[in-house]
Motif scaffolding. Structure first.
Motif, PDB file in Angstrom:
ATOM      1  N   GLU A 126      -5.444   5.992   8.697  1.00 42.36           N
ATOM      2  CA  GLU A 126      -6.737   5.877   8.027  1.00 42.36           C
ATOM      3  C   GLU A 126      -7.850   5.997   9.071  1.00 42.36           C
ATOM      4  OE1 GLU A 126      -6.928   2.329   5.660  1.00 42.36           O
ATOM      5  OE2 GLU A 126      -5.264   2.971   4.377  1.00 42.36           O
ATOM      6  N   LYS A 173       0.842  -1.200   0.000  1.00 41.04           N
ATOM      7  CA  LYS A 173       0.000   0.000   0.000  1.00 41.04           C
ATOM      8  C   LYS A 173       0.879   1.254   0.000  1.00 41.04           C
ATOM      9  CE  LYS A 173      -3.560   2.750   0.871  1.00 41.04           C
ATOM     10  NZ  LYS A 173      -4.367   3.259  -0.209  1.00 41.04           N
ATOM     11  N   HIS A 174       1.885   1.263   0.854  1.00 42.99           N
ATOM     12  CA  HIS A 174       2.794   2.412   0.928  1.00 42.99           C
ATOM     13  C   HIS A 174       3.531   2.595  -0.402  1.00 42.99           C
ATOM     14  CE1 HIS A 174       5.139   5.488   2.831  1.00 42.99           C
ATOM     15  NE2 HIS A 174       6.269   4.866   2.517  1.00 42.99           N
ATOM     16  N   LEU A 205      -0.960   4.153   8.954  1.00 45.93           N
ATOM     17  CA  LEU A 205      -1.316   4.925   7.763  1.00 45.93           C
ATOM     18  C   LEU A 205      -2.284   6.058   8.062  1.00 45.93           C
ATOM     19  CD1 LEU A 205      -1.781   1.964   5.241  1.00 45.93           C
ATOM     20  CD2 LEU A 205       0.266   3.343   5.643  1.00 45.93           C
ATOM     21  N   MET A 240       2.506   1.737  -3.424  1.00 45.55           N
ATOM     22  CA  MET A 240       1.599   2.236  -4.462  1.00 45.55           C
ATOM     23  C   MET A 240       1.192   3.680  -4.219  1.00 45.55           C
ATOM     24  SD  MET A 240       1.816  -0.172  -6.459  1.00 45.55           S
ATOM     25  CE  MET A 240       0.797   0.536  -7.722  1.00 45.55           C
ATOM     26  N   GLU A 241       1.040   4.066  -2.963  1.00 41.24           N
ATOM     27  CA  GLU A 241       0.719   5.471  -2.668  1.00 41.24           C
ATOM     28  C   GLU A 241       1.860   6.395  -3.085  1.00 41.24           C
ATOM     29  OE1 GLU A 241      -0.230   5.652   1.500  1.00 41.24           O
ATOM     30  OE2 GLU A 241      -2.375   5.467   1.108  1.00 41.24           O
ATOM     31  N   SER A 242       3.080   5.914  -2.965  1.00 44.89           N
ATOM     32  CA  SER A 242       4.227   6.762  -3.303  1.00 44.89           C
ATOM     33  C   SER A 242       4.341   7.023  -4.800  1.00 44.89           C
ATOM     34  CB  SER A 242       5.525   6.130  -2.783  1.00 44.89           C
ATOM     35  OG  SER A 242       5.849   4.969  -3.520  1.00 44.89           O
ATOM     36  N   THR A 243       3.667   6.233  -5.614  1.00 48.96           N
ATOM     37  CA  THR A 243       3.758   6.418  -7.067  1.00 48.96           C
ATOM     38  C   THR A 243       2.845   7.518  -7.583  1.00 48.96           C
ATOM     39  OG1 THR A 243       2.048   4.775  -7.564  1.00 48.96           O
ATOM     40  CG2 THR A 243       4.335   3.986  -7.416  1.00 48.96           C
ATOM     41  N   VAL A 244       1.895   7.956  -6.778  1.00 53.59           N
ATOM     42  CA  VAL A 244       0.925   8.943  -7.237  1.00 53.59           C
ATOM     43  C   VAL A 244       1.615  10.229  -7.679  1.00 53.59           C
ATOM     44  CG1 VAL A 244      -1.027  10.383  -6.532  1.00 53.59           C
ATOM     45  CG2 VAL A 244      -0.950   7.987  -5.857  1.00 53.59           C
ATOM     46  N   GLU A 245       2.527  10.705  -6.869  1.00 51.57           N
ATOM     47  CA  GLU A 245       3.180  11.971  -7.195  1.00 51.57           C
ATOM     48  C   GLU A 245       4.548  11.790  -7.839  1.00 51.57           C
ATOM     49  OE1 GLU A 245       3.311  14.492  -3.791  1.00 51.57           O
ATOM     50  OE2 GLU A 245       1.146  14.398  -3.482  1.00 51.57           O
TER      51      GLU A 245
END
Length: 114
Positions: A91, A24-25, A89, A27-32
């Motif tokens: 959430e 999850k971490h 995270l 994939m979240e880092s790929t957003v920006e």
């Protein structure tokens, strides 16, 4: 069930949870920043490593236990992931999510004592 068996089940579940959090971490880092960054590569590699550990432990456990007995323990991963996602995270947890998790826990307890 022996103490060793219970310990192996818990290790399989915990490594699965760790893998999910790392993935999850990653994939979240790929957003920006995209897929080429070092953080993504490290987290995706570690997540895959922990997922493999969980997978092979589960295969070994399937040799010893019936699937109908072992699989309900997988329900505990829901609890572990929810708690870890809230703590690590940050959430938000809804009342429905908490109630559902408690019902899953009750089901796991009922299966474990049968």
């Amino acid at each position: 069930m022996t103490t060793i068996s219970l310990l192996l089940i818990l290790i399989a579940l915990i490594t699965f949870v760790i893998a999910q959090l790392l993935l999850k971490h990653a994939m979240e880092s790929t957003v920006e920043r995209g897929f080429g960054q070092r953080t993504f590569r490290i987290n995706i590699s570690l997540g895959t490593f922990f997922m493999a550990i969980s997978f092979f432990l589960t295969l070994g456990l399937l040799q010893k236990f019936d699937l109908s007995y072992l699989y309900p323990f997988e329900g505990l991963t829901v609890i572990f992931i929810i708690v870890a996602a809230a703590v690590l995270l940050r959430e938000k947890l809804s009342a429905k999510l908490i109630i559902g998790s408690l019902l899953i826990s009750l089901g796991v307890v009922l299966v474990a004592v049968s």
